[in-house]
Design a protein around this motif. Sequence first.
Motif, PDB file in Angstrom:
ATOM      1  N   ARG A   1       4.373  -4.278   9.608  1.00  0.00           N
ATOM      2  CA  ARG A   1       3.319  -3.787  10.497  1.00  0.00           C
ATOM      3  C   ARG A   1       3.466  -4.427  11.872  1.00  0.00           C
ATOM      4  O   ARG A   1       3.359  -3.766  12.902  1.00  0.00           O
TER       5      ARG A   1
ATOM      6  N   THR B   1       0.835  -1.204   0.000  1.00  0.00           N
ATOM      7  CA  THR B   1       0.000   0.000   0.000  1.00  0.00           C
ATOM      8  C   THR B   1       0.869   1.253   0.000  1.00  0.00           C
ATOM      9  O   THR B   1       0.639   2.186  -0.770  1.00  0.00           O
TER      10      THR B   1
ATOM     11  N   ASP C   1      -7.152  -1.666  -3.571  1.00  0.00           N
ATOM     12  CA  ASP C   1      -6.352  -2.340  -2.555  1.00  0.00           C
ATOM     13  C   ASP C   1      -7.195  -3.434  -1.905  1.00  0.00           C
ATOM     14  O   ASP C   1      -8.408  -3.296  -1.798  1.00  0.00           O
ATOM     15  N   GLU C   2      -6.551  -4.501  -1.464  1.00  0.00           N
ATOM     16  CA  GLU C   2      -7.239  -5.652  -0.859  1.00  0.00           C
ATOM     17  C   GLU C   2      -8.301  -6.178  -1.828  1.00  0.00           C
ATOM     18  O   GLU C   2      -9.427  -6.489  -1.435  1.00  0.00           O
TER      19      GLU C   2
HETATM   20 MG   LIG Z   1      -2.010  -2.912   2.284  1.00  0.00          MG
END
Ligand SMILES: [Mg+2]
Length: 408
Positions: free
Chosen positions: A262, A76, A158-159
């Motif tokens: 993350r 992203t 996205d996704e």
């Molecule tokens: Mg992402």
Amino acid sequence: MTQNIVQQKISMVFKSAIDKKSIFKNKRVLDISYIPDNILHRDSELYEISKILSVSLKNERPSNVFVYGPTGTGKTLVVDYVCNELLSVARENKLSVHYVYVNAKLKRIADTEYRLVSHIANELGEHIPFTGLPTDVVYSRFLNKVESLNGVLIIVIDEIDYLVNKIGDRFLYTLTRINQDLYNTKVSIIGISNNLNFTEYLDARVRSSLSEEEVVFSPYNAIQLRDILEDRSKKAFYEGVVENSVINKCAAIAAQENGDARKALDLLRVSAEIAERNNEYKVKEYHVDLAQKKIDYDRFIEVVKTLAQHQKLTLFAVLDLLLSKDVGFKVHTGDVYDKYVSLCNRIKKTPITQRRISDIINELDILGIINAKIKNLGRYGRTREVSLANSKDVYEKIYNLLKNDLYL
Ligand SMILES: [Mg+2]
Ligand SMILES: Nc1ncnc2c1ncn2[C@@H]1O[C@H](COP(=O)(O)OP(=O)(O)O)[C@@H](O)[C@H]1O
């Protein structure tokens, strides 16, 4: 004037709140939504995507791109960065290049094809109500708006695997073919997915047009994660607050768990929060251990909360049978089923079949909530040996949570 004791204490509380040192210089830097100044270790991906999109500055349609790789590998971040850079170059040169970003995980944006198309149209400044119009009207207004851009439009979804799971792949078919209905504008789609297998479920034509180009993001290794964390922690913390060993430890743990940046950032943030809450001004390795436990625990509880009712009943039956026993004690599917039926009777719910409960036990095993090993009983068939997969205090909390939730 003399203050009484309580008043003195209160003023102390406030004074010490002011004097209290914070370990965070800027906590926002560790938020998931924070966009870092430096993108590290993604030069080739940045370059590849920029190259593909650069033809839009010559008013040509860039190839559609399928971007994939595990969560937390910077997909992203990189795509958004490149698109924004492209937009600013286009603006400087007065070129008509446009970019719309859609996160398909956000429910209200993408739970139907109608919502998706109207959302993209709204982002482009064409106000279409979120419900009420016939779908073909929405499409034609969308198409007119796109046509009026008179340039290149890049749509990032996205996704995208979530979206396809929810609403099928027809919208992708339409979007990847939209150029056939356009004269003045060229549309290019960038699909981003964490799930590598999802394209197998796509219509072959859709798959091949979405993947005109593919860019793969691999997991970060521990050294790369350490660099990312170091860069971030310089901005997030006062000097000397975080020891190097702490950063190394967060990086090592996240590298082992799928190379997820993350996760690494979460570990660092939660470690520091725990230190701060304990009034300690240095983050140490044992805070990382505590953070790891807290994150796992929170995730575990979250998964349990989202289970369906018969799954919850089955889990409750397992816990009811196992919690009072020694660690490592096992029960069989049949025992779980008997317990499950008695629970159903208690709350006046019709039980489902033993076969289905056996499937549910398997599902709970796949989710990592319990262990369920298949055991062959020779000519008596097969059963599953069910045991606990986590520490007892976690299950006790879940037991009480389910007890309330199921009115048991
Ligand atoms: Mg992402
Ligand atoms: N190369 C990198 N440099 C700095 N931060 C990064 C990098 N890659 C990922 N991050 C950070 O890690 C988190 C997850 O990245 P993200 O782009 O959302 O991953 P993905 O989309 O692949 O799941 C974000 O907070 C992001 O800012």
